[in-house]
Design a protein around this motif. Structure first.
Motif, PDB file in Angstrom:
ATOM      1  N   LEU A 246       0.834  -1.002   0.163  1.00  0.00           N
ATOM      2  CA  LEU A 246       0.015  -0.056   0.057  1.00  0.00           C
ATOM      3  C   LEU A 246       0.665   1.294   0.149  1.00  0.00           C
ATOM      4  CD1 LEU A 246      -2.661  -0.604   2.463  1.00  0.00           C
ATOM      5  CD2 LEU A 246      -2.998   0.291   0.214  1.00  0.00           C
ATOM      6  N   ALA A 249       2.620   1.471  -3.273  1.00  0.00           N
ATOM      7  CA  ALA A 249       1.809   1.942  -4.255  1.00  0.00           C
ATOM      8  C   ALA A 249       1.585   3.357  -4.086  1.00  0.00           C
ATOM      9  CB  ALA A 249       0.578   1.198  -4.501  1.00  0.00           C
ATOM     10  N   ASN A 298       2.759  -4.257  -7.320  1.00  0.00           N
ATOM     11  CA  ASN A 298       2.221  -5.011  -6.091  1.00  0.00           C
ATOM     12  C   ASN A 298       2.593  -6.659  -6.482  1.00  0.00           C
ATOM     13  OD1 ASN A 298       0.470  -3.956  -4.157  1.00  0.00           O
ATOM     14  ND2 ASN A 298      -0.509  -3.095  -5.730  1.00  0.00           N
ATOM     15  N   ARG A 311       8.091 -19.684   2.515  1.00  0.00           N
ATOM     16  CA  ARG A 311       6.688 -20.272   3.039  1.00  0.00           C
ATOM     17  C   ARG A 311       5.483 -19.558   2.473  1.00  0.00           C
ATOM     18  NH1 ARG A 311       7.346 -18.734   9.228  1.00  0.00           N
ATOM     19  NH2 ARG A 311       8.701 -17.194   7.825  1.00  0.00           N
ATOM     20  N   HIS A 314       3.584 -21.590  -0.302  1.00  0.00           N
ATOM     21  CA  HIS A 314       2.528 -22.435   0.064  1.00  0.00           C
ATOM     22  C   HIS A 314       0.907 -21.827   0.130  1.00  0.00           C
ATOM     23  CE1 HIS A 314       5.891 -25.493   0.283  1.00  0.00           C
ATOM     24  NE2 HIS A 314       6.182 -24.626   1.323  1.00  0.00           N
ATOM     25  N   LEU A 319      -5.755 -13.303   1.210  1.00  0.00           N
ATOM     26  CA  LEU A 319      -6.554 -12.194   0.047  1.00  0.00           C
ATOM     27  C   LEU A 319      -7.300 -11.233   0.747  1.00  0.00           C
ATOM     28  CD1 LEU A 319      -8.362 -13.894  -2.986  1.00  0.00           C
ATOM     29  CD2 LEU A 319      -6.690 -11.815  -2.836  1.00  0.00           C
ATOM     30  N   VAL A 320      -8.072 -11.301   1.993  1.00  0.00           N
ATOM     31  CA  VAL A 320      -8.821 -10.471   2.581  1.00  0.00           C
ATOM     32  C   VAL A 320      -8.111  -9.647   3.576  1.00  0.00           C
ATOM     33  CG1 VAL A 320     -11.081 -10.319   3.556  1.00  0.00           C
ATOM     34  CG2 VAL A 320     -10.774 -11.825   2.033  1.00  0.00           C
TER      35      VAL A 320
ATOM     36  N   LEU B 119     -14.593  -9.594  -2.072  1.00  0.00           N
ATOM     37  CA  LEU B 119     -13.472  -9.367  -1.303  1.00  0.00           C
ATOM     38  C   LEU B 119     -11.953  -9.409  -1.842  1.00  0.00           C
ATOM     39  CD1 LEU B 119     -14.496 -10.810   2.276  1.00  0.00           C
ATOM     40  CD2 LEU B 119     -14.714  -8.353   1.299  1.00  0.00           C
ATOM     41  N   SER B 123      -9.477  -6.251  -2.392  1.00  0.00           N
ATOM     42  CA  SER B 123      -8.114  -6.132  -1.964  1.00  0.00           C
ATOM     43  C   SER B 123      -7.067  -5.740  -3.176  1.00  0.00           C
ATOM     44  CB  SER B 123      -7.685  -7.569  -1.562  1.00  0.00           C
ATOM     45  OG  SER B 123      -7.378  -8.416  -2.567  1.00  0.00           O
ATOM     46  N   ALA B 127      -4.950  -2.047  -2.698  1.00  0.00           N
ATOM     47  CA  ALA B 127      -3.351  -1.673  -3.136  1.00  0.00           C
ATOM     48  C   ALA B 127      -3.333  -0.634  -4.433  1.00  0.00           C
ATOM     49  CB  ALA B 127      -2.896  -3.125  -3.425  1.00  0.00           C
ATOM     50  N   PRO B 129      -3.284   2.876  -5.787  1.00  0.00           N
ATOM     51  CA  PRO B 129      -3.144   4.082  -5.031  1.00  0.00           C
ATOM     52  C   PRO B 129      -4.295   4.895  -5.309  1.00  0.00           C
ATOM     53  CG  PRO B 129      -1.611   3.908  -7.257  1.00  0.00           C
ATOM     54  CD  PRO B 129      -2.058   2.482  -6.787  1.00  0.00           C
ATOM     55  N   ARG B 162     -12.525  -3.366   3.632  1.00  0.00           N
ATOM     56  CA  ARG B 162     -11.701  -4.591   4.000  1.00  0.00           C
ATOM     57  C   ARG B 162     -11.659  -4.471   5.594  1.00  0.00           C
ATOM     58  NH1 ARG B 162      -5.270  -5.003   2.603  1.00  0.00           N
ATOM     59  NH2 ARG B 162      -5.303  -3.138   3.762  1.00  0.00           N
ATOM     60  N   ASN B 166     -13.195  -7.773   7.687  1.00  0.00           N
ATOM     61  CA  ASN B 166     -12.357  -8.514   8.462  1.00  0.00           C
ATOM     62  C   ASN B 166     -13.011  -8.522   9.710  1.00  0.00           C
ATOM     63  OD1 ASN B 166     -10.768  -9.105   6.401  1.00  0.00           O
ATOM     64  ND2 ASN B 166      -8.797  -7.697   6.838  1.00  0.00           N
TER      65      ASN B 166
END
Lengths: 320, 589
Positions: A246, A249, A298, A311, A314, A319-320, B119, B123, B127, B129, B162, B166
């Motif tokens: 974030l 970006a 990203n 790791r 895997h 995502l959320v 969702l 997301s 991300a 801008p 989000r 969440n």
């Protein structure tokens, strides 16, 4: 088996890339169609004659069925034909190509500086304040980053100009004529992200430094620097990078504004002018370009993440 | 604004202490801003817009920040601009919060597949801008204050979707929600009754931060010419008007810059202050003292380092070990936590060369603290003092050489899954001491490590070093850790419950290798465990600790013969008798 994991990963990232680009193409395509009222009338201007409005309608392709319009836009994007600017009648692709390097260079420079400085700063502060040491540093860090965060990039830019260009006269305030001209824009664009990211690093580092494996490293009695750089940083990178997409970006947004401060000949200045001039082909093209950079950035972060911390291969990024 | 700050009565001081410095500063600043937005246009409106002949003036009592090229007072303009800036920023933030929360909660009304898709797309949008999204909206609606407000507000929605989605997630999968559904309570009702109340605090924090971001972006749009248009003005517009004159009249940028920082800072401080308040861990820490220090007892004499000094503690035992040199000697060790409470009280003991000393006790008895301090690694959160700690020939109360200490003292910890660094290869971690302190090259160290792996019969010894910890089992990792002790020819191995986290079947193998390793090195071992069965089979001598004190000291033979005297030891023994996992498969003369 290892190769297989990477194949799955690469395919998933490729799918994400394509989906995001497709969404971006639809978004930019829709700009003209979402204009309230008669788009051709708005674009041509209030005092346009009916002929001019009709001409504009043809230029925008609005007289065609919407699917035809989308197909010609979509295929144009794929073949690198973004149409001609309304104002200069120059191909949009050429206008972007001549300006893109300037925006990319300060954004890339800013990202590198941000990553390096905030990792070093956050880790150092976390290390020095471990176990209630140096409470004053903790407080000073919290307040000073809050102040920097409250400084918008254009205010920082303005202050930098007044201090370094006007008062001290050591650095140029505007233009991109030489390498020195990069100093002030890069500083301006990086300072905010450095503040937020070093906070992030510091918070994550405080957790990492209390982990058992850091105790193990202290048990080997290696230097503080080696503990931090070799043993803490890799663990920090994975958590930090996940959260910093974030921030990085947003630097692209910062680049757009910073260009206005330093009269930088990049895409930012051009997109603002194109919006004011209602030069839609150019607006679409530039937003497509800037958005594309953000998407690639990203994905790049995800890839770096997978390399740094296998790791995540895997599980993938949540995502959320 | 001064009127807000000045009455510092005892009551407002208590309020400030309860709120914390950041939150109260933020609230005071923001209140000032709101007041300014209300009154400034009344008092300064005329000065701010009146065109006069006093153009481009510098600072003066009449014009605190000078005047612009039309002779308008810049101080007045900066104050008057507060109203429009505050209104637009609040409106944009409201758009983000209301749309975001509504949608983020409603997303739970959708079928699971649609929800995942939405969702997932969100997301990606998060991300993306925000300013670019705002540019899209500005391009659609054209430049102007209204379009900029909508643009920035819309750009902020994904973050709130989000957060609220969440926050709703853990609640929506809880048992009582499914029960409620069985009982026929609708999802919407559940959402309103259970999810929304929980959103309060995090939502407030995010809103405050979002206000600051919105202010920056909105003023940014005005600054680049896509927001508020002349003759209207907000802070961004004022800055844009002033910047071209930076060379001739740098004073022009001061007003809007300071106002922007004050307003943004107020929101930021409120957000940070709220966040600090909601994490009690941080709040509690601020009052504690510095910890992790090892000091020499003030009232005790400097160590003579002679055998006599070791005598009082080892008086109970009339053992062969007194003849061999002492490897670890601890006298009068006291450990206190940050608040001064005693955790270890006057512990003294010795470990002879080649001896395996068991340190036994239930959790919280101070045995791990004692061992860690004996290794010179006082944990954070506690402080230690002693009249003497001599570890493998090093006086820990004086200056020590990190290199020698690292080589001579080797540590094995409890949970191998967490004591290995997950991001580094095994070989790279375990050769740290030999490379840093013994000057070996990378390849030398790796080769030596592989040899030790082979010695401990670890499978694929040459490849093992290139593995990451998560690729190996716990028993394998613990054996690899033992290999690193072999690598540096350690004189003292301190093992803190090295087999506790392992399966019983693996335990025995690890224990045997442990005994073999210390045998072949001739090293002393301080072996910490709460399992008397393990200790009995491995150790020459056992110290029993309880509540920070040594309650009994036994030889291994005494222990296996059941000749413990102290009732606490007896109760430990009785507890162990029920589960005696290890036969005498481990070393025993």
């Amino acid at each position: 088996m290892i190769a297989n994991e990477w194949t799955v990963f690469a395919m998933r990232k490729a799918a994400e890339l394509i989906a995001a680009f497709f969404a971006l193409i639809i978004l930019t395509f829709a700009i003209v169609h979402l204009i309230p009222g008669d788009a051709a009338r708005v674009v041509a201007g209030i005092d346009a004659t009916p002929d001019q409005v009709a001409q504009t309608r043809t230029d925008l392709g609005l007289d065609q069925p919407i699917l035809t319009q989308f197909w010609s836009y979509f295929s144009g994007v794929l073949t690198g034909d973004l149409g001609d600017s309304f104002r200069t009648h120059q191909p949009v692709v050429d206008a972007i190509a001549s300006r893109l390097p300037f925006t990319l260079s300060i954004a890339a420079l800013g990202i590198v500086i941000t990553l390096v400085v905030s990792l070093a700063l956050g880790l150092t502060v976390a290390g020095l304040t471990r176990g209630n040491r140096n409470q004053w540093l903790d407080t000073a860090f919290g307040w000073s980053t809050a102040v920097v965060l409250a400084l918008p990039v254009y205010v920082i830019g303005a202050i930098l100009i007044v201090v370094f260009a006007v008062s001290l006269g050591v650095l140029p305030a505007a233009g991109a004529s030489s390498l020195v001209s990069y100093v002030l824009p890069t500083l301006a664009i990086a300072s905010g992200p450095i503040a937020s990211m070093s906070r992030l690093v510091r918070r994550e580092a405080a957790v990492v430094l209390e982990q058992d494996y850091m105790r193990t490293a202290r048990g080997w009695r290696i230097s503080r620097l080696r503990q931090h750089v070799k043993h803490a940083t890799p663990n920090l990178l994975s958590s930090t990078l996940t959260l910093s997409g974030l921030i990085l970006a947003s630097m692209i947004g910062g680049a757009i504004i910073v260009e206005a401060v330093f009269a930088w000949p990049g895409l930012g200045r051009a997109v603002v002018d194109s919006i004011i001039d209602r030069d839609y082909p150019l607006t679409r093209g530039i937003i497509l370009t800037i958005g594309g950079i953000a998407i690639v950035l990203n994905i790049a972060i995800d890839i770096v993440l997978a390399i740094v911390d296998p790791r995540t291969l895997h599980s993938g990024k949540v995502l959320v | 604004m001064t009127a807000v700050i000045s009455p510092v009565t005892s009551r407002s001081r208590t309020v400030r202490r309860r709120l914390g410095p950041m939150l109260s500063t933020g609230l005071v600043l923001m209140t000032g801003m709101v007041l300014l937005a209300v009154v400034a246009p009344h008092f300064f409106g005329e000065d701010a817009s009146a065109l006069t002949d006093e153009r481009r003036q510098g600072m003066s009592p009449g014009h605190l920040l000078g005047t612009d090229e039309f002779g308008r007072d810049l101080f007045a303009r900066a104050l008057v601009g507060t109203r429009l800036t505050l209104l637009l920023t609040s409106a944009a933030t409201a758009i983000s919060v209301i749309c975001g929360v509504t949608f983020g909660v409603l997303v739970w009304m959708m079928p699971a597949r649609v929800r995942d898709l939405v969702l997932g797309a969100n997301s990606v949008a998060v991300a993306f801008p925000g300013l670019v999204l705002a540019l899209v909206v500005a391009a659609i609606l054209g430049p102007g204050a209204l379009s900029a407000t909508i643009a920035v507000g819309v750009a902020g929605i994904p973050a709130f979707i989000r957060l609220s989605a969440n926050m709703a997630a853990p609640i929506m999968v809880r048992d009582f929600v499914s029960t409620a559904r069985l009982l026929g309570v609708t999802r919407l009702k559940t959402l309103i009754r259970h999810v929304l109340p929980n959103l309060g605090e995090p939502m407030l924090i995010l809103s405050a931060n979002s206000f600051a971001v919105t202010l920056t972006e909105l003023s940014g749009l005005s600054f680049i010419g896509l927001g508020v248009q002349n003759p209207e003005y907000d802070f961004g517009r004022l800055l844009a008007d002033g910047l071209p004159n930076a060379y001739t009249q740098p004073i022009q940028i001061i007003g809007p810059s300071i106002m922007l920082v004050l307003m943004g800072g107020a929101a930021m401080f409120i957000g940070d202050g709220l966040a600090a308040r909601s994490s009690p861990r941080l709040r509690g820490l601020t009052r504690a003292r510095r910890t992790g220090i090892l000091t020499r007892d003030a009232d005790s004499p400097a160590p003579t380092a002679s055998q006599d000094a070791a005598q009082p503690a080892s008086s109970i035992r009339a053992h062969a070990t007194s003849a061999s040199p002492i490897c670890l000697s601890v006298r009068d060790l006291n450990i206190t936590d940050g608040s001064g409470e005693t955790l270890v009280d006057g512990v003294s003991f010795d470990v002879a060369q080649g001896e395996i000393l068991g340190l036994v006790g239930e959790s919280g008895s101070g045995k791990s603290l004692t061992a860690m301090t004996a290794a010179g690694l006082v944990p954070e959160g506690v402080n230690a003092s002693a009249s003497m700690i001599t570890t493998a020939g090093h006086d820990l109360l004086g200056p020590t050489s990190a290199a020698e200490l690292a080589r001579d003292v080797s540590l094995v910890y409890q949970d191998p899954m967490s004591t290995f660094n997950p991001a580094l290869r095994i070989g790279s971690q375990l050769t740290e001491v030999s490379r840093v302190h013994m000057g070996q090259s990378r390849t030398e160290a790796q080769t030596a490590l592989a040899e030790k792996f082979r010695h401990l019969r670890i499978s694929e010894p040459d490849e093992c070093g290139r593995r990451y910890p998560h690729e190996l089992s716990g028993g394998m990792l613990q054996r690899a850790m033992i290999a690193s002790a072999l690598l540096t020819d350690a004189k003292l191995i301190i093992a803190d419950e090295p087999t506790t986290a392992l399966d019983v079947t693996v335990q025995a193998e690890v224990l045997r290798q442990f005994a073999e390793a210390s045998d072949s090195l001739g090293a002393s071992v301080l072996f910490i465990s709460h399992d008397l069965g393990v200790v009995e089979s491995l150790c020459d001598r056992v110290i029993v600790m309880r509540c920070g004190e040594i309650v009994e000291e036994l030889s291994g033979d005494q222990l296996s013969a059941g000749r413990a005297i102290h009732p606490y030891t007896r109760s430990l023994l009785n507890a162990a008798a029920y589960l005696d996992p290890t036969d005498k498969m481990v070393r025993k003369e």
